[in-house]
Design an enzyme around this catalytic site. Structure first.
Site, PDB file in Angstrom:
ATOM      1  N   TRP A 277     -11.288  59.353  81.216  1.00  0.00           N
ATOM      2  CA  TRP A 277     -12.668  59.801  81.023  1.00  0.00           C
ATOM      3  C   TRP A 277     -13.148  59.634  79.586  1.00  0.00           C
ATOM      4  O   TRP A 277     -14.340  59.726  79.314  1.00  0.00           O
ATOM      5  CB  TRP A 277     -12.800  61.294  81.401  1.00  0.00           C
ATOM      6  N   ASN A 278     -12.237  59.437  78.632  1.00  0.00           N
ATOM      7  CA  ASN A 278     -12.685  59.556  77.234  1.00  0.00           C
ATOM      8  C   ASN A 278     -13.530  58.373  76.758  1.00  0.00           C
ATOM      9  O   ASN A 278     -14.407  58.535  75.919  1.00  0.00           O
ATOM     10  CB  ASN A 278     -11.521  59.855  76.286  1.00  0.00           C
TER      11      ASN A 278
ATOM     12  N   LYS B 163     -10.425  52.571  89.670  1.00  0.00           N
ATOM     13  CA  LYS B 163     -10.528  53.994  89.962  1.00  0.00           C
ATOM     14  C   LYS B 163     -10.795  54.725  88.643  1.00  0.00           C
ATOM     15  O   LYS B 163      -9.892  54.956  87.852  1.00  0.00           O
ATOM     16  CB  LYS B 163      -9.231  54.525  90.593  1.00  0.00           C
TER      17      LYS B 163
ATOM     18  N   CYS C  70      -7.035  58.322  72.228  1.00  0.00           N
ATOM     19  CA  CYS C  70      -5.587  58.091  72.112  1.00  0.00           C
ATOM     20  C   CYS C  70      -5.249  57.643  70.706  1.00  0.00           C
ATOM     21  O   CYS C  70      -4.142  57.844  70.226  1.00  0.00           O
ATOM     22  CB  CYS C  70      -5.146  57.040  73.121  1.00  0.00           C
TER      23      CYS C  70
ATOM     24  N   GLU D 151      -0.457  65.689  71.651  1.00  0.00           N
ATOM     25  CA  GLU D 151      -1.801  65.162  71.398  1.00  0.00           C
ATOM     26  C   GLU D 151      -2.764  66.340  71.351  1.00  0.00           C
ATOM     27  O   GLU D 151      -2.859  67.093  72.324  1.00  0.00           O
ATOM     28  CB  GLU D 151      -2.219  64.294  72.586  1.00  0.00           C
TER      29      GLU D 151
ATOM     30  N   SER E 157      -9.533  49.647  66.688  1.00  0.00           N
ATOM     31  CA  SER E 157      -9.978  49.033  67.942  1.00  0.00           C
ATOM     32  C   SER E 157     -10.903  47.845  67.670  1.00  0.00           C
ATOM     33  O   SER E 157     -11.861  47.984  66.916  1.00  0.00           O
ATOM     34  CB  SER E 157     -10.734  50.058  68.785  1.00  0.00           C
TER      35      SER E 157
HETATM   36  P1  NAP Z   1      -4.937  61.346  82.979  1.00  0.00           P
HETATM   37  O1  NAP Z   1      -4.987  62.743  83.423  1.00  0.00           O
HETATM   38  O2  NAP Z   1      -3.626  60.674  82.901  1.00  0.00           O
HETATM   39  O3  NAP Z   1      -5.920  60.547  83.942  1.00  0.00           O
HETATM   40  C1  NAP Z   1      -6.162  59.180  83.772  1.00  0.00           C
HETATM   41  C2  NAP Z   1      -6.564  58.588  85.100  1.00  0.00           C
HETATM   42  O4  NAP Z   1      -5.473  58.686  86.006  1.00  0.00           O
HETATM   43  C3  NAP Z   1      -7.738  59.282  85.760  1.00  0.00           C
HETATM   44  O5  NAP Z   1      -8.520  58.320  86.423  1.00  0.00           O
HETATM   45  C4  NAP Z   1      -7.051  60.186  86.747  1.00  0.00           C
HETATM   46  O6  NAP Z   1      -7.849  60.552  87.843  1.00  0.00           O
HETATM   47  C5  NAP Z   1      -5.922  59.305  87.209  1.00  0.00           C
HETATM   48  N1  NAP Z   1      -4.804  60.017  87.822  1.00  0.00           N
HETATM   49  C6  NAP Z   1      -4.333  61.246  87.537  1.00  0.00           C
HETATM   50  N2  NAP Z   1      -3.265  61.517  88.324  1.00  0.00           N
HETATM   51  C7  NAP Z   1      -3.059  60.432  89.115  1.00  0.00           C
HETATM   52  C8  NAP Z   1      -2.120  60.102  90.121  1.00  0.00           C
HETATM   53  N3  NAP Z   1      -1.147  60.947  90.489  1.00  0.00           N
HETATM   54  N4  NAP Z   1      -2.211  58.904  90.739  1.00  0.00           N
HETATM   55  C9  NAP Z   1      -3.173  58.032  90.390  1.00  0.00           C
HETATM   56  N5  NAP Z   1      -4.101  58.284  89.428  1.00  0.00           N
HETATM   57  C10 NAP Z   1      -4.039  59.469  88.782  1.00  0.00           C
HETATM   58  O7  NAP Z   1      -5.572  61.152  81.533  1.00  0.00           O
HETATM   59  P2  NAP Z   1      -6.994  61.634  81.026  1.00  0.00           P
HETATM   60  O8  NAP Z   1      -6.899  63.081  80.762  1.00  0.00           O
HETATM   61  O9  NAP Z   1      -8.073  61.133  81.899  1.00  0.00           O
HETATM   62  O10 NAP Z   1      -7.125  60.810  79.673  1.00  0.00           O
HETATM   63  C11 NAP Z   1      -6.578  61.229  78.492  1.00  0.00           C
HETATM   64  C12 NAP Z   1      -5.279  60.510  78.200  1.00  0.00           C
HETATM   65  O11 NAP Z   1      -5.496  59.101  78.188  1.00  0.00           O
HETATM   66  C13 NAP Z   1      -4.746  60.841  76.841  1.00  0.00           C
HETATM   67  O12 NAP Z   1      -3.361  61.061  76.896  1.00  0.00           O
HETATM   68  C14 NAP Z   1      -5.067  59.592  76.023  1.00  0.00           C
HETATM   69  O13 NAP Z   1      -4.229  59.422  74.912  1.00  0.00           O
HETATM   70  C15 NAP Z   1      -4.900  58.532  77.031  1.00  0.00           C
HETATM   71  N6  NAP Z   1      -5.616  57.314  76.635  1.00  0.00           N
HETATM   72  C16 NAP Z   1      -4.885  56.235  76.230  1.00  0.00           C
HETATM   73  C17 NAP Z   1      -5.527  55.088  75.807  1.00  0.00           C
HETATM   74  C18 NAP Z   1      -4.731  53.891  75.357  1.00  0.00           C
HETATM   75  O14 NAP Z   1      -5.312  52.815  75.319  1.00  0.00           O
HETATM   76  N7  NAP Z   1      -3.462  54.003  75.037  1.00  0.00           N
HETATM   77  C19 NAP Z   1      -6.917  55.035  75.784  1.00  0.00           C
HETATM   78  C20 NAP Z   1      -7.645  56.157  76.200  1.00  0.00           C
HETATM   79  C21 NAP Z   1      -6.962  57.296  76.631  1.00  0.00           C
HETATM   80  P3  NAP Z   1      -8.544  61.995  87.923  1.00  0.00           P
HETATM   81  O15 NAP Z   1      -9.594  61.996  86.895  1.00  0.00           O
HETATM   82  O16 NAP Z   1      -9.065  62.063  89.285  1.00  0.00           O
HETATM   83  O17 NAP Z   1      -7.465  63.003  87.639  1.00  0.00           O
END
Ligand code: NAP
Length: 492
Positions: free
Chosen positions: A165-166, A189, A299, A396, A456
């Site tokens: 979402w970020n 998704k 991130c 984090e 980035s």
């Molecule tokens: P998240 O909870 O891991 O969710 C990310 C995505 O995965 C969402 O679309 C979520 O859907 C989905 N998801 C969750 N559980 C799942 C499952 N069991 N099976 C399939 N899909 C699933 O992360 P977030 O809170 O949205 O984002 C924050 C995290 O992203 C932070 O840790 C950040 O560091 C990381 N991030 C990394 C980068 C990079 O490039 N390295 C860039 C941006 C963000 P729902 O919304 O429906 O739960």
């Protein structure tokens, strides 16, 4: 910063213009049984709209569309694929104001920042429109002269993209751009908190000429249950994920069943090093970017400020002065620089990390508490003398909080920086060339920002090591994630 007030009518019109059904095979359709779930405005907690809530069968329908479009799409000339991306870039750029407002409404960041993200997101489409026509192979004579070796690149095939979402648009286009360029079909998704930006993008991709079925978008409130069957479907060939390390690890396990090609962009814990010889004012400006972009919900956000003891007091007090001046408020209001966190659990997590550090002895130089009684706002915060055992140095923070820690030598700084299971990005400020090179070589991260608070760039390979994942997005490396190498041995 925005200076004009945005009316409630304009907000409603922008939200109302987005298709909110499942985007499958080029049409927006309701989920099975008409199920929906709400999307909230994090600055008020109010419901903006409802979007379709897919069932596992709906998700399979999206994969069906990707599978049937794959063959024809792979045959589409690279120039044509590139031109679709280029048109989508133009459309996104032309509609930047509406897309930015939509993103602010569902995610919270100030409109000026959302506009920055729209430009960044569109740039991935332009970059990969140029890469589509540069997919090349190799031709050579076998060492014994008995055959010819042809090495070619072919699209990986139907890909599932799960995004956070970020950065609701950029985390999508960073995957969609190279997949379209390479000739892959895809199901996206998006996160359940921010589905609207992705639905708006799907409509733009269609308008740009993307054939039906090449890109579908599925939203669901039950990600695990709905994505699980698709990940075990043998027709799926690749899974690319951006999100938390915890969910990423689970998806890697699941993808082992079909031995999918996998790319993982996961969490970070970026160290921000200020060496004794650094230009402290430049370091403070870099710190503001590295910390406050996206309210710290990135991130790449600087999570630990490691500052040489000679300049630590000066750096911390100058940073606190700059952080205290930031204007917190609803992202649509004029001149707001810091929006709300995405939801209540995020606010609670940031509050408890700060409280834990303060209880352990950290000094509050700025902020240190939530703001207001409506929405999920937290004050820009600087903490000095944060003890090594504070949880915020290991986890984090994902919020506008800057913990400052001292070090005494370059060796100590590198050891502390690398003392983390994460390895996405590190930032370092120094005026000494030898120190800069040593840091670039010894910091154990996928990316290093030298005298820069932002790394980035669509033209550069973004990605991490260790628990921050594997694979690269952007740059010339980005398209490789969507290509297989095929070798043909020829005797003639
Ligand atoms: P998240 O909870 O891991 O969710 C990310 C995505 O995965 C969402 O679309 C979520 O859907 C989905 N998801 C969750 N559980 C799942 C499952 N069991 N099976 C399939 N899909 C699933 O992360 P977030 O809170 O949205 O984002 C924050 C995290 O992203 C932070 O840790 C950040 O560091 C990381 N991030 C990394 C980068 C990079 O490039 N390295 C860039 C941006 C963000 P729902 O919304 O429906 O739960």
């Amino acid at each position: 910063m925005t200076t004009t007030r945005i009316t409630a009518e304009r907000e409603a019109a922008v939200v109302g213009s987005v298709p909110t059904g499942l985007w499958i095979d080029g049409t927006s359709r309701p989920a099975t049984g008409g199920a929906t779930f709400p999307v909230h405005d994090p600055s008020t907690g109010e419901v903006l709209t409802e979007v379709a809530d897919a069932s596992p069968e709906d998700a399979t329908g999206a994969l069906d569309a990707a599978v049937s479009a794959q063959k024809q799409w792979a045959r589409t000339p690279p120039r044509e694929r590139g031109e679709i991306l280029r048109r989508a870039f133009e459309l996104m750029s032309a509609r930047a104001d509406d897309l930015a407002l939509l993103m602010t409404l569902e995610m919270g960041k100030p409109v000026a920042e959302s506009r920055g993200e729209v430009a960044y997101a569109a740039e991935f489409l332009r970059w990969f429109s140029e890469e589509a026509v540069r997919i090349a192979g190799r031709w050579s004579v076998a060492p014994d002269g008995a055959s010819r070796l042809l090495t070619m690149k072919v699209p990986v095939g139907p890909t599932l993209m799960i995004t956070p979402w970020n950065f609701p648009l950029a985390m999508g286009t960073r995957k969609i751009g190279p997949a379209v360029a390479a000739g892959c079909t895809m199901v996206v998704k998006p996160a359940s908190q921010t589905p609207l930006s992705m639905y708006a993008l799907a409509a733009i991709m269609q308008e740009a000429g993307l054939p039906d079925g090449v890109l579908s978008v599925v939203t669901t409130s039950r990600s695990g249950a709905v994505m699980g069957p698709m990940i075990s479907d043998p027709r799926l060939r690749k899974l690319t994920f951006t999100g938390s390390t915890e969910v990423g690890r689970r998806l890697v396990e699941q993808s082992a069943e079909q031995l999918l090609r996998v790319s993982m962009e996961l969490g970070g814990n970026a160290p921000f090093l200020v060496m004794a010889d650094a230009d402290v004012d430049a370091a403070v400006s870099g710190a503001m970017l590295a910390k406050m972009r996206n309210m710290g919900e990135a991130c790449t956000a600087a999570n630990r400020f490691l500052v040489h003891e000679k300049v630590a007091d000066e750096f911390a007090s100058k940073l606190a002065a700059r952080m205290s001046q930031l204007r917190v408020g609803r992202g649509t209001e004029p001149d707001v620089q810091v929006g709300p966190l995405v939801d209540e659990p995020s606010l609670n997590k940031v509050s408890s990390l700060v409280q834990g550090a303060v209880d352990a002895g950290a000094k509050v130089l700025a902020g240190g508490e939530p703001v207001g009684s409506r929405g999920w706002f937290y004050a820009p915060t600087v903490l000095a003398d944060v003890p090594d055992n504070a949880a915020m140095l290991e986890e984090e923070i994902f919020g506008p909080v800057a913990p400052v820690v001292r070090f005494a030598s370059t060796e100590e700084a590198i050891a502390r920086a690398n003392d983390s299971p994460y390895g996405l990005v590190a930032y370092a400020y120094t005026r000494d060339l030898s120190t800069a090179l040593q840091l670039a070589e010894e910091l154990d991260t996928g990316m290093v920002g030298l005298n820069r608070g932002v790394v980035s760039n669509p033209a550069a390979p973004f990605g991490g090591v260790k628990h921050s994942g594997f694979g690269r997005e952007g740059g010339t490396e980005g398209i490789e994630e969507y290509l297989e190498t095929r070798y043909v041995g020829i005797e003639a």
